[in-house]
Write a protein that holds these residues in place. Sequence first.
Motif: not given
Length: 65
Positions: A7-21, A27-35
């Motif tokens: 899970i940690i490896q998968l989370m680290n593959k998502v870009p923007g860790k330094k800028r957005f934390g 965005p994943f939560y917005f897409i999940l909520g809309g679906a």
Amino acid sequence: MSVSSKIIQLMNKVPGKKRFGVYRFLPFYFILGGAMEWFMINVPVGNQTFCKEMQSRTKEKFPDS
């Protein structure tokens, strides 16, 4: 390799860790909520959708509105 390390490896593959934390996952939560909302409105379970069921219950509870 344990599940948590995968899970940690998968989370680290998502870009923007330094800028957005942690907020880089928003965005994943917005897409999940809309679906989920689309599913509740459009997909019938049995013979009724969630939206139709709530409308009928509201009419029963408040007949004048």
